[in-house]
Design a protein around this motif. Structure first.
Motif, short mmCIF file in Angstrom:
data_model
loop_
_atom_site.label_atom_id
_atom_site.label_comp_id
_atom_site.label_asym_id
_atom_site.label_seq_id
_atom_site.Cartn_x
_atom_site.Cartn_y
_atom_site.Cartn_z
N LEU A 36 0.79 -1.53 0.82
CA LEU A 36 -0.04 -0.27 0.06
C LEU A 36 0.84 1.69 -0.19
O LEU A 36 0.22 1.99 -0.46
CB LEU A 36 -1.17 -0.03 1.08
CG LEU A 36 -1.77 -1.11 1.10
CD1 LEU A 36 -3.50 -0.97 2.44
CD2 LEU A 36 -3.38 -0.37 -0.21
N GLY A 37 2.12 1.15 0.78
CA GLY A 37 2.57 2.47 0.77
C GLY A 37 3.39 2.33 -0.32
O GLY A 37 3.80 3.64 -0.99
N ALA A 38 3.59 1.64 -1.33
CA ALA A 38 3.92 1.87 -2.66
C ALA A 38 3.49 2.19 -3.80
O ALA A 38 3.41 3.20 -4.29
CB ALA A 38 5.06 0.22 -3.32
N TRP A 39 2.05 2.04 -3.21
CA TRP A 39 1.08 2.52 -4.36
C TRP A 39 0.86 4.61 -4.05
O TRP A 39 0.83 4.71 -5.16
CB TRP A 39 0.12 1.96 -4.13
CG TRP A 39 -1.49 2.22 -4.77
CD1 TRP A 39 -2.23 3.45 -3.50
CD2 TRP A 39 -1.47 3.07 -6.00
NE1 TRP A 39 -3.41 3.82 -4.89
CE2 TRP A 39 -3.33 3.58 -5.76
CE3 TRP A 39 -1.47 3.04 -7.05
CZ2 TRP A 39 -4.01 4.47 -7.10
CZ3 TRP A 39 -1.56 3.77 -8.37
CH2 TRP A 39 -3.08 3.99 -7.80
N ILE A 40 0.66 4.06 -2.57
CA ILE A 40 0.62 5.57 -2.48
C ILE A 40 1.58 6.69 -2.63
O ILE A 40 1.46 7.84 -2.35
CB ILE A 40 -0.26 5.89 -1.07
CG1 ILE A 40 -0.89 5.18 -0.32
CG2 ILE A 40 0.69 7.51 0.14
CD1 ILE A 40 -1.13 5.06 1.41
N ASN A 41 2.94 6.26 -2.59
CA ASN A 41 3.58 6.48 -3.00
C ASN A 41 4.18 7.00 -4.26
O ASN A 41 4.58 8.30 -4.71
CB ASN A 41 4.82 5.89 -2.01
CG ASN A 41 5.58 6.38 -0.60
OD1 ASN A 41 6.21 5.89 0.07
ND2 ASN A 41 4.20 7.16 -0.24
N LEU A 42 3.40 6.34 -4.90
CA LEU A 42 3.59 6.06 -6.66
C LEU A 42 2.62 7.53 -6.92
O LEU A 42 3.01 8.14 -7.70
CB LEU A 42 2.99 4.94 -7.49
CG LEU A 42 2.69 5.11 -8.37
CD1 LEU A 42 4.28 5.84 -9.52
CD2 LEU A 42 2.46 3.62 -9.33
#
Length: 208
Positions: A36-42
């Protein structure tokens, strides 16, 4: 007797799978903390960089990021024109979205619409002389802005890794094509590129 409940091991995240009637098997568990963090940061990184590019282009070249994208595509296309449908496909926008964008560029005098000589149903967006002057001014501004807001924060290896990951995402959705997802190979030769500092001094294609 009461069944003993199993406790998750220390440090292990308890995840649950669901049975899918469509596939007939257990679904993959939902995204974890890092996923989820990867998606948010993207999404955050895309927004931050796009806003910074937009501000620089508006301030130094008098053109939006979307308008710059269209002008570059037209300037590097054969005959400096593209069918409206092909332009929408290249930019991943809807037919109505490309119509509104080309309407704006037409009002500025940077683009004109042309009918196909072979099939009058096909409408082309064609770059004008004013549009060519505008994109010649915006290209060096864009290149300098990309270096400032993106490339100076990442290494060459980071860029290669990011390109590989984003290609995997686009391919997974069936949207990767070299024509759409790679910069035009002739972008450098299509313009007599000036330094961004020169572009700030004036632009014969600007009427804003």
């Amino acid at each position: 007797s009461t069944a003993t409940k199993r406790r998750p091991l220390p440090g292990k995240q308890l995840t649950m799978k669901r049975y899918s009637r469509q596939t007939g098997r257990m679904d993959r568990p939902g995204p974890g903390h890092e996923e989820l963090g990867a998606w948010i940061n993207l999404v955050q990184a895309r927004d931050v960089v796009a806003v910074a590019l937009e501000r620089r282009l508006q301030a130094d070249a008098g053109v939006s990021l979307a308008e710059h994208d269209v002008l570059v595509r037209l300037a590097t296309a054969p005959g400096k024109r593209l069918r409206m449908l092909d332009l929408a496909t290249l930019l991943l926008v809807s037919k109505s979205g490309i119509t509104r964008l080309v309407d704006r560029l037409t009002r500025e005098g940077w683009v004109r619409r042309e009918l196909s000589d072979l099939d009058r149903r096909f409408v082309y967006a064609a770059l004008t002389e004013r549009g060519h002057a505008k994109v010649r001014a915006s290209v060096p501004v864009f290149a300098e802005a990309v270096r400032d807001v993106f490339l100076r924060h990442v290494s060459e290896q980071d860029v290669a890794d990011l390109r590989r990951i984003l290609r995997k995402l686009l391919e997974g959705h069936g949207l990767w094509s070299d024509a759409r997802c790679s910069p035009p190979s002739n972008v450098g030769g299509a313009f007599r590129v000036r330094r961004a500092s020169q572009a700030r001094g004036g632009d014969p294609g600007s009427n804003r």
